[in-house]
Write an enzyme that holds these catalytic residues in place. Structure first.
Site, PDB file in Angstrom:
ATOM      1  N   HIS A   1       0.838  -1.199   0.000  1.00  0.00           N
ATOM      2  CA  HIS A   1       0.000   0.000   0.000  1.00  0.00           C
ATOM      3  C   HIS A   1       0.877   1.254   0.000  1.00  0.00           C
ATOM      4  O   HIS A   1       0.753   2.122  -0.867  1.00  0.00           O
ATOM      5  CB  HIS A   1      -0.914  -0.020   1.231  1.00  0.00           C
ATOM      6  CG  HIS A   1      -1.816   1.167   1.332  1.00  0.00           C
ATOM      7  ND1 HIS A   1      -3.128   1.134   0.939  1.00  0.00           N
ATOM      8  CD2 HIS A   1      -1.592   2.430   1.762  1.00  0.00           C
ATOM      9  CE1 HIS A   1      -3.674   2.328   1.129  1.00  0.00           C
ATOM     10  NE2 HIS A   1      -2.758   3.144   1.631  1.00  0.00           N
ATOM     11  N   GLU A   2       1.786   1.315   0.958  1.00  0.00           N
ATOM     12  CA  GLU A   2       2.652   2.504   1.052  1.00  0.00           C
ATOM     13  C   GLU A   2       3.571   2.581  -0.168  1.00  0.00           C
ATOM     14  O   GLU A   2       3.884   3.674  -0.642  1.00  0.00           O
ATOM     15  CB  GLU A   2       3.447   2.489   2.358  1.00  0.00           C
ATOM     16  CG  GLU A   2       2.585   2.482   3.636  1.00  0.00           C
ATOM     17  CD  GLU A   2       1.521   3.566   3.691  1.00  0.00           C
ATOM     18  OE1 GLU A   2       1.739   4.658   3.117  1.00  0.00           O
ATOM     19  OE2 GLU A   2       0.439   3.325   4.283  1.00  0.00           O
TER      20      GLU A   2
ATOM     21  N   HIS B   1       1.832   4.524  -2.799  1.00  0.00           N
ATOM     22  CA  HIS B   1       1.934   5.978  -2.557  1.00  0.00           C
ATOM     23  C   HIS B   1       3.316   6.487  -2.971  1.00  0.00           C
ATOM     24  O   HIS B   1       3.460   7.547  -3.589  1.00  0.00           O
ATOM     25  CB  HIS B   1       1.741   6.277  -1.069  1.00  0.00           C
ATOM     26  CG  HIS B   1       0.317   6.224  -0.596  1.00  0.00           C
ATOM     27  ND1 HIS B   1      -0.686   6.964  -1.165  1.00  0.00           N
ATOM     28  CD2 HIS B   1      -0.263   5.535   0.426  1.00  0.00           C
ATOM     29  CE1 HIS B   1      -1.824   6.726  -0.514  1.00  0.00           C
ATOM     30  NE2 HIS B   1      -1.600   5.854   0.445  1.00  0.00           N
TER      31      HIS B   1
ATOM     32  N   GLU C   1      -4.625   7.754  -3.122  1.00  0.00           N
ATOM     33  CA  GLU C   1      -5.107   6.456  -2.642  1.00  0.00           C
ATOM     34  C   GLU C   1      -5.402   5.509  -3.808  1.00  0.00           C
ATOM     35  O   GLU C   1      -5.328   4.292  -3.654  1.00  0.00           O
ATOM     36  CB  GLU C   1      -6.347   6.679  -1.765  1.00  0.00           C
ATOM     37  CG  GLU C   1      -6.704   5.539  -0.852  1.00  0.00           C
ATOM     38  CD  GLU C   1      -5.684   5.271   0.269  1.00  0.00           C
ATOM     39  OE1 GLU C   1      -4.754   6.080   0.472  1.00  0.00           O
ATOM     40  OE2 GLU C   1      -5.830   4.232   0.912  1.00  0.00           O
TER      41      GLU C   1
HETATM   42 ZN    ZN Z   1      -3.056   5.213   1.820  1.00  0.00          ZN
END
Ligand code: ZN
Length: 500
Positions: free
Chosen positions: A263-264, A267, A293
């Site tokens: 997830h990170e 980003h 996101e």
């Molecule tokens: Zn996030």
């Protein structure tokens, strides 16, 4: 004119240097700082943020922006985009009195430490007083910004520029109609998926090493980034060339560390791939939290929980954990990482129930800002909504109202961007698939460069030059966030897993 442009850029870079120093202080607070440092850190951050605010809202900045407004740079040039975006920021920030900025900064930094303790002690009462103050300051901030229809819009605009709560409601209503019955149908078959293979003893260092291997192969540049541990995973950036991620690892459960890392990583790929020409300028950032996101959800879920992705990575994962996984087949693992269970904690929720957690927070935030709900009644209201959406009652505040960091830091108006980003991840990916239908075959071979290149070209390199809606139109031709691709994906994927 060129000289004026240089003056503007230089001033903006100076302010961005202060903001980056603030970001570094926040990173340190969550990664390294001993608890004793919290009071001093709140003061340090307040001083720097007030300084950056005062430099930014100076009359001189307004004069420069006025002078540069009439120049005939093309709409999508770096120059016109910088002036346009900074003008919007400037007009917004000019509305905030310096005293309010300082008060918010100090309260929000302090709120974080109080929340950490309250959550550890599972005691909302310890957090209540500061939260009353945070909500009050947020209302003052919203009133200072001003709004047309709903007070919520004034705060939402900070995270998702141009978005209104009426539009969020349109999207959420379209989702609720489909998701609530789907969760119910799946809940009737809770035994359909066995995820016990994920709950074994997984060496922490091996989890860390595998996560880094994935980050590297999907394209995260460790010469311009690093990974650390923190209680709540996050990504921060002090430059296009210094984009950091954090993760957290549980020895007895494989999923959280694995998916937080991806997830990170999503980003971070966005931030690392902004065009170098924008370095140091305020437009060298993600354009909205929803678009940001969309990138993290893409890597975490659309890829990270797909069969194609694990056809490549599962044999690699098995080499890290032979005792735990050699007897577990790929299909069992795929189903396990996609198990749907209504649960208390948002960040650990599966793809289907996740959005229900967001509906709950969005509704409570609206009620708080419109002063239809008192902070003291919040735990009870929270539990009632958990029952309504997920059929669960949290046993304590840590598993309920205290679980998220956002409110403690004054981030009210933020939550809807999670669901908007989830929807956007599929809207964008759907388009990528139309242009490159063999993407899943590429993933099976461990090739992610074409997908990353597509997103770099369409989204990353632009930084904040275009709004979310402008990007949606440029990329897909649609005028707004569309739930169709997301719902089709969810129904197809989970329909197959749960044989619905
Ligand atoms: Zn996030």
């Amino acid at each position: 004119m060129e000289e004026k442009f240089k003056t503007l850029s230089d001033k903006l870079k100076e302010i961005k240097n202060i903001s980056s120093a603030v970001a570094l202080l926040h990173w340190d607070q969550q990664v390294n700082m001993p608890p004793g440092g919290s009071q001093a850190r709140a003061e340090q951050i307040a001083t720097l943020e007030t300084m950056a605010h005062e430099l930014f809202v100076a009359d001189e900045m307004g004069v420069l922006l006025d002078d540069l407004a009439g120049t005939d740079f093309a709409y999508d040039s770096d120059e016109a985009s910088l002036v346009r975006v900074v003008r919007r920021d400037y007009d917004r920030e000019r509305k905030l009195p310096a005293a309010l900025v300082e008060e918010m900064s100090r309260t929000f930094a302090l709120g974080h430490q109080i929340w950490v303790r309250a959550r550890a002690e599972k005691d909302f009462a310890r957090f209540q007083d500061i939260l009353v103050k945070i909500v009050d300051l947020s209302i003052q901030k919203a009133e200072a910004y001003g709004y047309e229809d709903a007070i919520y819009d004034a705060l939402l605009d900070e995270y998702e520029p141009g978005m209104k709560s009426v539009e969020v409601n349109r999207v959420f209503d379209a989702l609720k109609v489909e998701l609530v019955p789907l969760v119910r149908a799946i809940s009737e078959q809770v035994d359909g998926v066995d995820d016990s293979c994920l709950h074994q003893n997984f060496d922490e260092q091996a989890q860390w090493d595998f996560g880094l291997e994935v980050l590297k192969t999907v394209g995260y540049d460790l010469a311009r980034g690093r990974q650390d541990k923190s209680a709540h995973p996050f990504t921060t950036s002090f430059s296009i060339n210094d984009v950091r991620v954090t993760t957290r690892i549980f020895q007895d459960w494989l999923s959280p560390g694995l998916f937080a890392t991806m997830h990170e990583g999503g980003h971070a790929l966005y931030e690392q791939n902004i065009a170098p020409a924008l370095e140091g300028l305020p437009i060298a950032d993600g354009t909205s939290l929803g678009v940001h996101e969309s990138q993290s959800r893409l890597w975490e879920n659309v890829l990270g929980r797909s069969r194609a992705f694990w056809q490549f990575y599962y044999p690699r994962l098995q080499t890290y954990f032979p005792a735990q996984l050699n007897e577990v087949g790929l299909e069992t693992f795929y189903r396990a990482i996609n198990k749907v269970t209504p649960s208390f904690i948002r960040v650990e929720a599966d793809e289907v129930t996740y959005n229900l957690h967001i509906f709950l927070r969005f509704e409570l935030e609206q009620a708080l800002l419109e002063q239809r709900l008192n902070v003291s009644d919040l735990p009870e209201a929270w539990n009632a909504k958990m029952e309504e959406y997920l059929g669960l009652t949290p046993p304590d505040d840590a598993l309920g109202v205290l679980q998220d960091v956002h409110w403690s830091g004054g981030a009210i108006g933020y939550f809807p961007t999670y669901t908007l980003g989830t929807i956007l991840s599929l809207q964008f990916y759907h388009q990528a698939l139309q242009e490159m239908p063999d993407l899943p075959e590429q993933f099976q071979r461990g090739e992610f460069a074409n997908l990353l290149g597509w997103f770099r070209e369409k989204i990353h390199r632009h930084g904040r030059k275009f709004t979310a809606n402008e990007l949606i139109e440029r990329i897909t031709g649609a005028k707004q966030v569309e739930v169709g691709p997301y719902l089709a994906y969810i129904k197809q994927k989970f329909g197959e897993i749960y044989q619905l």
